[in-house]
Design a protein around this motif. Structure first.
Motif, short mmCIF file in Angstrom:
data_model
loop_
_atom_site.label_atom_id
_atom_site.label_comp_id
_atom_site.label_asym_id
_atom_site.label_seq_id
_atom_site.Cartn_x
_atom_site.Cartn_y
_atom_site.Cartn_z
N LEU A 63 0.83 -1.21 0.00
CA LEU A 63 0.00 0.00 0.00
C LEU A 63 0.86 1.25 0.00
CD1 LEU A 63 -2.93 -0.76 2.50
CD2 LEU A 63 -3.15 -0.15 0.08
N ARG A 64 1.92 1.24 0.78
CA ARG A 64 2.81 2.40 0.83
C ARG A 64 3.47 2.65 -0.54
NH1 ARG A 64 5.72 5.45 4.65
NH2 ARG A 64 6.92 6.99 3.45
N ALA A 65 3.90 1.59 -1.17
CA ALA A 65 4.53 1.73 -2.49
C ALA A 65 3.53 2.26 -3.52
CB ALA A 65 5.10 0.39 -2.95
N LEU A 66 2.30 1.77 -3.46
CA LEU A 66 1.27 2.24 -4.39
C LEU A 66 1.01 3.73 -4.20
CD1 LEU A 66 -1.08 -0.84 -4.09
CD2 LEU A 66 -0.06 -0.04 -6.23
N HIS A 67 0.95 4.16 -2.95
CA HIS A 67 0.73 5.57 -2.65
C HIS A 67 1.87 6.43 -3.20
CE1 HIS A 67 -0.38 9.20 -0.46
NE2 HIS A 67 0.84 9.24 0.03
N GLU A 68 3.10 5.99 -3.00
CA GLU A 68 4.25 6.76 -3.47
C GLU A 68 4.34 6.83 -4.99
OE1 GLU A 68 7.85 5.43 -1.68
OE2 GLU A 68 7.25 6.04 0.34
N HIS A 69 3.77 5.83 -5.67
CA HIS A 69 3.79 5.82 -7.14
C HIS A 69 2.54 6.47 -7.72
CE1 HIS A 69 7.11 2.99 -6.61
NE2 HIS A 69 7.37 3.10 -7.91
N GLY A 70 1.72 7.06 -6.87
CA GLY A 70 0.53 7.76 -7.36
C GLY A 70 -0.58 6.86 -7.85
N CYS A 71 -0.61 5.62 -7.39
CA CYS A 71 -1.65 4.68 -7.79
C CYS A 71 -2.83 4.73 -6.83
CB CYS A 71 -1.10 3.26 -7.84
SG CYS A 71 0.16 2.99 -9.09
N ARG A 72 -4.03 4.75 -7.38
CA ARG A 72 -5.22 4.72 -6.56
C ARG A 72 -5.59 3.27 -6.24
NH1 ARG A 72 -9.42 7.26 -10.36
NH2 ARG A 72 -8.25 5.84 -11.73
N VAL A 73 -5.98 3.07 -5.01
CA VAL A 73 -6.40 1.74 -4.55
C VAL A 73 -7.85 1.84 -4.07
CG1 VAL A 73 -5.96 -0.13 -2.91
CG2 VAL A 73 -4.03 1.20 -3.82
N PRO A 74 -8.77 1.09 -4.67
CA PRO A 74 -8.56 -0.03 -5.60
C PRO A 74 -8.71 0.32 -7.08
CG PRO A 74 -10.80 -0.06 -4.83
CD PRO A 74 -10.16 1.15 -4.19
N GLU A 75 -8.93 1.60 -7.43
CA GLU A 75 -9.25 1.95 -8.81
C GLU A 75 -8.16 1.49 -9.79
OE1 GLU A 75 -11.41 4.76 -6.11
OE2 GLU A 75 -9.35 3.99 -6.27
N ASP A 76 -6.90 1.80 -9.48
CA ASP A 76 -5.81 1.40 -10.37
C ASP A 76 -5.29 0.00 -10.06
OD1 ASP A 76 -5.92 3.95 -11.55
OD2 ASP A 76 -4.54 4.77 -10.07
N VAL A 77 -5.13 -0.26 -8.80
CA VAL A 77 -4.63 -1.58 -8.35
C VAL A 77 -5.45 -2.02 -7.14
CG1 VAL A 77 -2.67 -2.91 -7.53
CG2 VAL A 77 -2.29 -1.05 -9.16
N ALA A 78 -6.15 -3.12 -7.27
CA ALA A 78 -6.88 -3.71 -6.14
C ALA A 78 -5.93 -4.61 -5.35
CB ALA A 78 -8.07 -4.51 -6.64
N LEU A 79 -6.16 -4.70 -4.06
CA LEU A 79 -5.18 -5.38 -3.20
C LEU A 79 -5.89 -6.20 -2.13
CD1 LEU A 79 -2.01 -5.28 -2.83
CD2 LEU A 79 -2.42 -3.58 -1.05
N ILE A 80 -5.40 -7.43 -1.92
CA ILE A 80 -5.92 -8.31 -0.87
C ILE A 80 -4.73 -8.94 -0.13
CG2 ILE A 80 -7.22 -10.42 -0.33
CD1 ILE A 80 -9.08 -9.86 -2.56
N GLY A 81 -4.83 -8.98 1.19
CA GLY A 81 -3.81 -9.63 2.01
C GLY A 81 -4.29 -10.96 2.55
N PHE A 82 -3.58 -11.45 3.55
CA PHE A 82 -3.91 -12.75 4.15
C PHE A 82 -3.51 -12.71 5.62
CE2 PHE A 82 -4.41 -17.13 4.91
CZ PHE A 82 -4.85 -17.80 3.78
N ASP A 83 -4.38 -13.11 6.48
CA ASP A 83 -4.21 -13.30 7.93
C ASP A 83 -5.33 -12.64 8.72
OD1 ASP A 83 -1.97 -14.88 7.84
OD2 ASP A 83 -0.55 -13.26 8.26
N GLY A 84 -5.71 -11.40 8.32
CA GLY A 84 -6.77 -10.72 9.06
C GLY A 84 -6.30 -10.10 10.35
#
Length: 333
Positions: free
Chosen positions: A256-277
């Protein structure tokens, strides 16, 4: 030092045996004698020596939980569940950290603390099934994490293949076709990473999306910095992903931090899912969608298996337990 049972007997004018009978709730004590002993107990603020009592019965009332990293939010939250549910058995939990090192895991399994604990719950990363089978100590043992082939002990895990598949299928349902996988560990033949990669690939195959090895980025460890580095690598390429499945939440938080620094919108440009909760996943912007493992169920199953071993099931066949998981959808996907 606090008052002992002899002090209570002396003050009450009775025998040590009589005080013991009152403390242990035996009924064959007259009401008058019981009241006299109780008054002495109260006046001296007597506290029974539970450790000595347990040791006389051949048990300490302590079980050990050994995890790779205490600082990891997942293992910290898991340990909290073990502490909570162990209270139902009257147990205290001793928590140890192995750092995923083979020598540390071997020390735990070979009983370096066997004189302190009645049972062990261990989440191994480095040991093989053969090494576990050859352990020298007979302290009751339950393993967490991926099942090692032919491991001769009780085991509790979640279905990592199904969890990874569910995460990837959701990203596919959003119309994403360039789905990255962050967290592979090609130098490890088995384990969590291999299973989550298998689930990712199975979802792609079902959706007839070609598997692109360039979208699979390894991670030496599962920390935030590794997720940041992996996502930065992907975003520096001309053909960026439009989604990413991260093999744990810390990797996703770093991504998420890298996406923010590269100006990417989440989830519009890149959707993201993690694991563990982990709890932190809910408090990022955007909040993180994730596969939530039922840590309370993991603790309940493991402690139930351990209790069976401790109370006489030493020769019973090994049990396999699977805790549930769910796809928790939030702002990132």
């Amino acid at each position: 030092m606090g008052a002992g049972i002899k002090d209570v007997a002396r003050l009450a004018g009775v025998s040590v045996k009589t005080v013991s009978n009152v403390v242990n709730g035996f009924q064959f004590v007259s009401d008058k004698t019981r009241a006299k002993v109780q008054a002495a107990l109260d006046e001296l603020d007597y506290r029974p020596n539970l450790s000595a009592r347990l040791l006389r019965g051949g048990r300490t009332g302590i079980v050990a939980l050994a995890v790779p990293e205490i600082s990891s939010p997942y293992f910290a939250e898991l340990a909290a569940q073990f502490v909570q549910h162990a209270k139902g058995y009257g147990w205290t939990v001793l928590i140890d950290e192995t750092q995923g090192a083979k020598d540390n895991e071997r020390l735990v399994l070979d009983g370096i603390k066997s004189h302190l604990v009645d049972g062990l719950v261990v989440s191994p990363l480095a040991l093989t099934a053969k090494e576990i089978e050859s352990r020298r100590d007979d302290t009751p043992l339950v393993l967490l994490g991926e099942r090692l082939a032919h491991s001769p002990v009780d085991h509790v895990s979640i279905d990592n293949v199904a969890g990874a598949r569910a995460a990837t299928e959701h990203l596919i349902s959003l119309g994403r076709t360039r789905i990255a996988a962050i967290g592979s560990q090609p130098h490890v033949s088995g384990g969590t990473a291999a299973l989550r990669l298998r689930g990712y690939r199975a979802a792609l195959k079902t959706a007839r999306i070609p598997y692109d090895p360039q979208l699979v980025v390894p991670a030496k460890s599962y920390h935030r910095a590794d997720g940041y580095e992996a996502m930065s690598t992907l975003l520096d390429r001309a053909d960026r992903p439009d989604a990413a499945f991260c093999f744990n939440d810390l990797l996703a938080i770093g991504a998420l931090r890298a996406l923010h620094e590269h100006g990417c919108r989440v989830p519009e440009d890149v959707a993201l899912i993690g694991f563990d909760g982990i709890e932190d996943a809910e408090f990022h912007t955007p909040s993180l969608s994730t596969i939530t493992a039922d840590r309370a169920e993991i603790a309940r199953l493991a402690l139930a298996f351990l209790e069976r071993r401790i109370t006489g099931g030493a020769t019973a066949s090994p049990q396999e337990g699977y805790a549930s998981f769910e796809l928790t959808l939030r702002g990132s996907a």
